[in-house]
Design a protein around this motif. Structure first.
Motif, PDB file in Angstrom:
ATOM      1  N   HIS A   1       2.994  -7.502  12.140  1.00 36.24           N
ATOM      2  CA  HIS A   1       3.197  -8.591  11.182  1.00 36.24           C
ATOM      3  C   HIS A   1       4.290  -8.306  10.158  1.00 36.24           C
ATOM      4  O   HIS A   1       4.931  -9.233   9.673  1.00 36.24           O
ATOM      5  N   PHE A   2       4.453  -7.059   9.779  1.00 38.61           N
ATOM      6  CA  PHE A   2       5.321  -6.724   8.652  1.00 38.61           C
ATOM      7  C   PHE A   2       6.778  -6.851   9.090  1.00 38.61           C
ATOM      8  O   PHE A   2       7.241  -6.117   9.976  1.00 38.61           O
TER       9      PHE A   2
ATOM     10  N   ASN B   1       1.901 -17.751   4.143  1.00 38.08           N
ATOM     11  CA  ASN B   1       1.789 -16.413   3.549  1.00 38.08           C
ATOM     12  C   ASN B   1       0.368 -16.133   3.075  1.00 38.08           C
ATOM     13  O   ASN B   1      -0.014 -16.497   1.964  1.00 38.08           O
TER      14      ASN B   1
ATOM     15  N   GLU C   1      -5.125  -6.141   2.187  1.00 38.43           N
ATOM     16  CA  GLU C   1      -3.989  -6.328   3.091  1.00 38.43           C
ATOM     17  C   GLU C   1      -3.648  -5.014   3.788  1.00 38.43           C
ATOM     18  O   GLU C   1      -3.709  -3.939   3.190  1.00 38.43           O
TER      19      GLU C   1
ATOM     20  N   ASN D   1      -0.662  -4.485   5.306  1.00 40.44           N
ATOM     21  CA  ASN D   1       0.781  -4.257   5.229  1.00 40.44           C
ATOM     22  C   ASN D   1       1.204  -4.411   3.766  1.00 40.44           C
ATOM     23  O   ASN D   1       0.641  -5.241   3.044  1.00 40.44           O
TER      24      ASN D   1
ATOM     25  N   HIS E   1       2.928  -6.073   1.727  1.00 36.84           N
ATOM     26  CA  HIS E   1       3.682  -7.284   1.436  1.00 36.84           C
ATOM     27  C   HIS E   1       3.933  -7.434  -0.067  1.00 36.84           C
ATOM     28  O   HIS E   1       3.516  -6.599  -0.872  1.00 36.84           O
TER      29      HIS E   1
ATOM     30  N   TYR F   1       1.638 -19.505  -0.480  1.00 37.84           N
ATOM     31  CA  TYR F   1       0.616 -18.459  -0.457  1.00 37.84           C
ATOM     32  C   TYR F   1      -0.767 -19.090  -0.309  1.00 37.84           C
ATOM     33  O   TYR F   1      -1.172 -19.916  -1.120  1.00 37.84           O
TER      34      TYR F   1
END
Length: 320
Positions: free
Chosen positions: A86-87, A179, A185, A187, A189, A215
C-alpha cells in the motif's frame, strides 16, 4: 440486509484495515479466517483489538496452490482481498514487488477462488488512486488514469476481478478506498507521521501541506466493505467509492493534531519527502455507496484524529 452466516476469508487480515475488518465481521457474528504472510501485518494488530484467537494462516498471496488448498479446506462463502503493498514510496522504490503482490497476487487468489467451489462473492480493496487526476470529486464512472505504480496495480487488479466475474459468475465488489486513517496503521503515512513527530516535540518535517485528500476513518471503511460484500451478491459486479467526501489540506490535518496535543507547531519542509507524482487533489463522490449500500461515513475528521492519537502505528511498525 442481514449478514452472512458462512465463513469469510480476509487476506491481509493482520494489517491496518484488515484487523479492523476482522473485528467488524466478528461483531456481526461471522466466522473469519485470516490469510497474511506477516511481511507487513502482525498478529499484534489483531491482539490490540481483542482478537488474539483468530485463525491466521501464513500464506504468500502469490501461491496459487497453497491458497487453493486453504480455501478448499476452510470452505468460505466470501473472500475479502486486502493484501497488497500500500505504501506508495515502497511501490515506487520496488515496483516489481508491488506488481507481483498487487497484481499477480490478485490473480493467484482469483484462480484459487475459482477452484475452491464454495465462493459466492469476492470483495477487492481498490483505491481512489485509479482515477485520472481532477480537482473535482470522483464518481465511479469517471475516467481512470493512475499517476503512480500503486494506482496502476490497483487498476489492473480491478480488471482481473472484472474478468473473473464475467468468466465464473461469482459476484465481485470493488471498494475504491480513499485515504483511510485511524488507530494502528501499518504504514507510516502522513497522519501517523505527523502524530508521532508532534508527540516528540513541536517541529515536524513534511514534504508538502498543500495537497488535499479525502480522509475517511477506518471503522467507516470496514463497514462499507462488509456491506459491499452483502450487496454485490445481488448486483453481480458493483464498484463503489468509499470516502468522507471532503478534500482536506495537509495543513488542516497538522492544525487539528497540533491542537489535540497542545503543540505550537513548527513546520520544516523536507524536499526528500515530496512525491514526484503527487496529485494536488483526490476526493470522492460517494452517492453510489449511499444508494446501493445505504452507507455514509459517520466519523468526523477531528473525532477520528483523536482516536488515532491512542495508537498511531500498528505492532512492529517504525516511523520512516
Amino acid at each position: 440486509m442481514s449478514p452472512r452466516s458462512g465463513k469469510t476469508v480476509v487476506t491481509g487480515g493482520c494489517g491496518f484495515i484488515g484487523a479492523h475488518l476482522c473485528a467488524h465481521l466478528m461483531q456481526r457474528g461471522e466466522d473469519v479466517v485470516v490469510v497474511d504472510d506477516l511481511s507487513v501485518g502482525s498478529r499484534g494488530n489483531l491482539e490490540a483489538l481483542g482478537l488474539g484467537a483468530v485463525d491466521v494462516q501464513t500464506v504468500d498471496i502469490r501461491d496459487v496452490e497453497s491458497l487453493t488448498r486453504l480455501l478448499r479446506k476452510s470452505r468460505p462463502e466470501e473472500v475479502i482481498h486486502l493484501a497488497a503493498v500500500h505504501f506508495i514510496p515502497l511501490c515506487e522504490s520496488d515496483p516489481l514487488n508491488a506488481i507481483r503482490t498487487n497484481v499477480e497476487g490478485t490473480q493467484a487468489l482469483l484462480q484459487a477462488c475459482t477452484a475452491a467451489g464454495s465462493i459466492h462473492s469476492v470483495v477487492l480493496a481498490s483505491s481512489g488512486a485509479v482515477y485520472r487526476p481532477d480537482t473535482t470529486a470522483h464518481r465511479e464512472t469517471d475516467a481512470l488514469g493512475p499517476t503512480d505504480t500503486y494506482g496502476h496495480t490497483k487498476q489492473w487488479a480491478e480488471q482481473l476481478a472484472g474478468l473473473f466475474h464475467s468468466r465464473t459468475g461469482i459476484a465481485v465488489g470493488i471498494a475504491r478506498l480513499f485515504n483511510t486513517f485511524g488507530p494502528g496503521e501499518t504504514n507510516p503515512h502522513f497522519i501517523p507521521s505527523v502524530i508521532l513527530q508532534l508527540m516528540q516535540g513541536n517541529t515536524i518535517r513534511v514534504g508538502t501541506l498543500s495537497t488535499r485528500r479525502d480522509y475517511v476513518y477506518v471503522s467507516d471503511v470496514v463497514a462499507a466493505i462488509a456491506q459491499l460484500g452483502d450487496v454485490c451478491r445481488e448486483r453481480g459486479l458493483l464498484t463503489c467509492n468509499v470516502g468522507r467526501e471532503e478534500a482536506v489540506e495537509g495543513s488542516r490535518i497538522v492544525e487539528l493534531i497540533g491542537r489535540a496535543l497542545g503543540r505550537d507547531v513548527k513546520v520544516v519542509v523536507d524536499r526528500q519527502r515530496v512525491r514526484a507524482d503527487d496529485r494536488p487533489v483526490l476526493a470522492s463522490d460517494c452517492r453510489l455507496a449511499h444508494l446501493e449500500l445505504d452507507w455514509h461515513a459517520q466519523t468526523g475528521l477531528a473525532e477520528g484524529l483523536e482516536a488515532a492519537l491512542e495508537r498511531p502505528l500498528g505492532a512492529g511498525v517504525a516511523l520512516a
